[in-house]
Scaffold this active site. Structure first.
Site, PDB file in Angstrom:
ATOM      1  CG  HIS A  69      -1.602   1.315   1.349  1.00 31.98           C
ATOM      2  ND1 HIS A  69      -2.425   1.763   0.270  1.00 31.98           N
ATOM      3  CD2 HIS A  69      -1.738   2.233   2.226  1.00 31.98           C
ATOM      4  CE1 HIS A  69      -2.977   2.840   0.774  1.00 31.98           C
ATOM      5  NE2 HIS A  69      -2.554   3.257   2.187  1.00 31.98           N
ATOM      6  CG  HIS A 121       0.479   6.921   4.352  1.00 29.39           C
ATOM      7  ND1 HIS A 121       1.176   6.180   3.088  1.00 29.39           N
ATOM      8  CD2 HIS A 121      -0.651   6.815   4.415  1.00 29.39           C
ATOM      9  CE1 HIS A 121      -0.010   5.120   2.893  1.00 29.39           C
ATOM     10  NE2 HIS A 121      -0.933   5.594   3.536  1.00 29.39           N
ATOM     11  CG  ASP A 122      -1.138   3.781   6.639  1.00 30.63           C
ATOM     12  OD1 ASP A 122      -1.766   4.701   7.208  1.00 30.63           O
ATOM     13  OD2 ASP A 122      -1.504   3.145   5.778  1.00 30.63           O
ATOM     14  CD  GLU A 129      -3.855   5.591  10.476  1.00 31.43           C
ATOM     15  OE1 GLU A 129      -3.831   6.903  10.162  1.00 31.43           O
ATOM     16  OE2 GLU A 129      -4.404   4.828  10.053  1.00 31.43           O
ATOM     17  CG  ASP A 130      -2.138   1.355  10.492  1.00 30.73           C
ATOM     18  OD1 ASP A 130      -2.822   1.729  11.262  1.00 30.73           O
ATOM     19  OD2 ASP A 130      -1.984   1.815   9.208  1.00 30.73           O
ATOM     20  CG  ASP A 144      -4.158   6.880   2.068  1.00 29.52           C
ATOM     21  OD1 ASP A 144      -3.944   5.540   1.871  1.00 29.52           O
ATOM     22  OD2 ASP A 144      -4.688   7.314   3.151  1.00 29.52           O
TER      23      ASP A 144
HETATM   24  N1  LIG Z   1      -9.213  -1.127  -0.093  1.00 28.76           N
HETATM   25  C1  LIG Z   1      -8.533  -1.703   0.991  1.00 28.76           C
HETATM   26  N2  LIG Z   1      -8.310  -1.099   2.144  1.00 28.76           N
HETATM   27  C2  LIG Z   1      -7.751  -1.728   2.909  1.00 28.76           C
HETATM   28  C3  LIG Z   1      -7.197  -2.850   2.733  1.00 28.76           C
HETATM   29  N3  LIG Z   1      -6.455  -3.502   3.769  1.00 28.76           N
HETATM   30  C4  LIG Z   1      -6.248  -2.412   4.728  1.00 28.76           C
HETATM   31  N4  LIG Z   1      -7.154  -1.472   4.145  1.00 28.76           N
HETATM   32  C5  LIG Z   1      -7.048  -0.057   5.043  1.00 28.76           C
HETATM   33  O1  LIG Z   1      -8.399  -0.087   5.454  1.00 28.76           O
HETATM   34  C6  LIG Z   1      -8.895   1.387   5.523  1.00 28.76           C
HETATM   35  C7  LIG Z   1     -10.446   1.248   5.651  1.00 28.76           C
HETATM   36  O2  LIG Z   1     -11.035   0.420   6.430  1.00 28.76           O
HETATM   37  P1  LIG Z   1     -12.228   0.975   7.281  1.00 28.76           P
HETATM   38  O3  LIG Z   1     -12.660  -0.021   8.059  1.00 28.76           O
HETATM   39  O4  LIG Z   1     -12.984   1.899   6.568  1.00 28.76           O
HETATM   40  O5  LIG Z   1     -11.412   2.081   8.348  1.00 28.76           O
HETATM   41  P2  LIG Z   1     -10.810   1.821  10.033  1.00 28.76           P
HETATM   42  O6  LIG Z   1      -9.850   0.398   9.880  1.00 28.76           O
HETATM   43  O7  LIG Z   1      -9.959   3.059   9.936  1.00 28.76           O
HETATM   44  O8  LIG Z   1     -11.858   1.906  10.434  1.00 28.76           O
HETATM   45  C8  LIG Z   1      -7.987   2.114   5.009  1.00 28.76           C
HETATM   46  O9  LIG Z   1      -7.528   3.211   5.540  1.00 28.76           O
HETATM   47  P3  LIG Z   1      -7.921   4.600   5.293  1.00 28.76           P
HETATM   48  O10 LIG Z   1      -8.130   5.039   6.556  1.00 28.76           O
HETATM   49  O11 LIG Z   1      -8.515   4.921   4.390  1.00 28.76           O
HETATM   50  O12 LIG Z   1      -6.356   5.359   4.968  1.00 28.76           O
HETATM   51  P4  LIG Z   1      -4.789   4.674   5.431  1.00 28.76           P
HETATM   52  O13 LIG Z   1      -4.962   3.932   6.886  1.00 28.76           O
HETATM   53  O14 LIG Z   1      -4.283   3.761   4.345  1.00 28.76           O
HETATM   54  O15 LIG Z   1      -4.162   6.035   5.571  1.00 28.76           O
HETATM   55  C9  LIG Z   1      -7.106   1.240   4.098  1.00 28.76           C
HETATM   56  O16 LIG Z   1      -5.991   1.520   4.336  1.00 28.76           O
HETATM   57  C10 LIG Z   1      -7.460  -3.750   1.752  1.00 28.76           C
HETATM   58  O17 LIG Z   1      -7.130  -4.851   1.352  1.00 28.76           O
HETATM   59  N5  LIG Z   1      -8.235  -3.109   0.705  1.00 28.76           N
END
Ligand SMILES: Nc1nc2c(ncn2[C@@H]2O[C@H](COP(=O)(O)OP(=O)(O)O)[C@@H](OP(=O)(O)OP(=O)(O)O)[C@H]2O)c(=O)[nH]1
Length: 228
Positions: free
Chosen positions: A75, A100-101, A104-105, A161
């Protein structure tokens, strides 16, 4: 036999580079080859690889939420790759994309990012970092608000992102997500990226194309993105 010559184009182009065999196409979450294809100065490339090594170590045990559980580092690499394809050459922005993550992660602290990559990179990474002690709804609300006042460097990372996550949804829906949840992610991503407009015509165009024509497959059925 003579070793192959690596040809570097004279100018950075906004068009997507051709992926190397085995690294996948633009619709995949696999790492792409734009770092090599773009004409980035040697010191920027060195800075990028420093950030890439750091991020890959920090995310080494993490996987994405897709059924294949692809490596998490795909990612941040995808996000930085989209920025390079959009013509971004600023080392701070590209390093921040790769990192960037991390705060956070992973167990990475802001002080660690500042020590390794400097204050400017740390500031952009923090602008892209959610407060994970808050409930998900509140984090999502804050991302929409924060996008509007973010620095242009952070706006670029936020655009790339969301573009990468939306494009990844076309490839595979995360385990446990319903079709409604995918639609909700599209709608929320639109609200966040609406706050980042005027930063990159290439990224904004690619996002708009997904909002207009995006599809995803859930339980064998194809759905259209409902964002208007
Ligand atoms: N499309 C997709 N997303 C995935 C996958 N695995 C992990 N993610 C991450 O999950 C987040 C979206 O999940 P949600 O359930 O809506 O958010 P949350 O975990 O923060 O509650 C996204 O983060 P975000 O908050 O939008 O941004 P960021 O954390 O990447 O900065 C994305 O990075 C995957 O296989 N596909």
């Amino acid at each position: 036999m003579a070793p192959p010559t690596l040809t570097v184009p004279a100018t950075t182009t906004a068009s997507a580079p051709t992926a190397a065999p085995g690294l996948g196409s633009g619709s995949s979450s696999c790492p792409r080859t734009s770092f090599l294809a773009a004409a980035l100065p040697a010191d920027t490339l060195q800075a990028l690889f420093q950030a890439l090594v750091f991020a890959s170590e920090k995310h080494s045990t993490q996987r994405r939420k897709d059924p294949e559980q692809t490596p998490y580092i795909n990612h941040p690499i995808g996000v930085a790759s989209f920025l390079v394809e959009a013509g971004v050459t600023d080392a701070v922005t590209l390093q921040a994309a790769l990192l960037h993550d991390t705060i956070e992660d992973t167990d990475t602290s802001a002080a660690e990012i500042q020590d390794h990559f400097g204050e400017a990179v740390c500031r952009v990474v923090l602008e892209c970092t959610d407060d994970m002690s808050l409930p998900a709804d509140e984090r999502k609300r804050r991302q929409v608000l924060a996008a509007v006042t973010a620095s242009s460097q952070a706006k670029l990372v936020k655009l790339a992102d969301k573009l990468h996550n939306l494009q990844d949804l076309r490839r595979a829906v995360p385990v446990g997500w319903t079709a409604d949840r995918v639609q909700a992610y599209y709608a929320w991503a639109k609200r966040v990226t609406d706050g980042c407009t005027g930063t990159s015509a290439v990224l904004e165009g690619r996002l708009q194309d997904l909002f207009d024509h995006g599809t995803f497959t859930w339980h064998g059925r194809e759905y259209k993105c409902l964002v208007v």
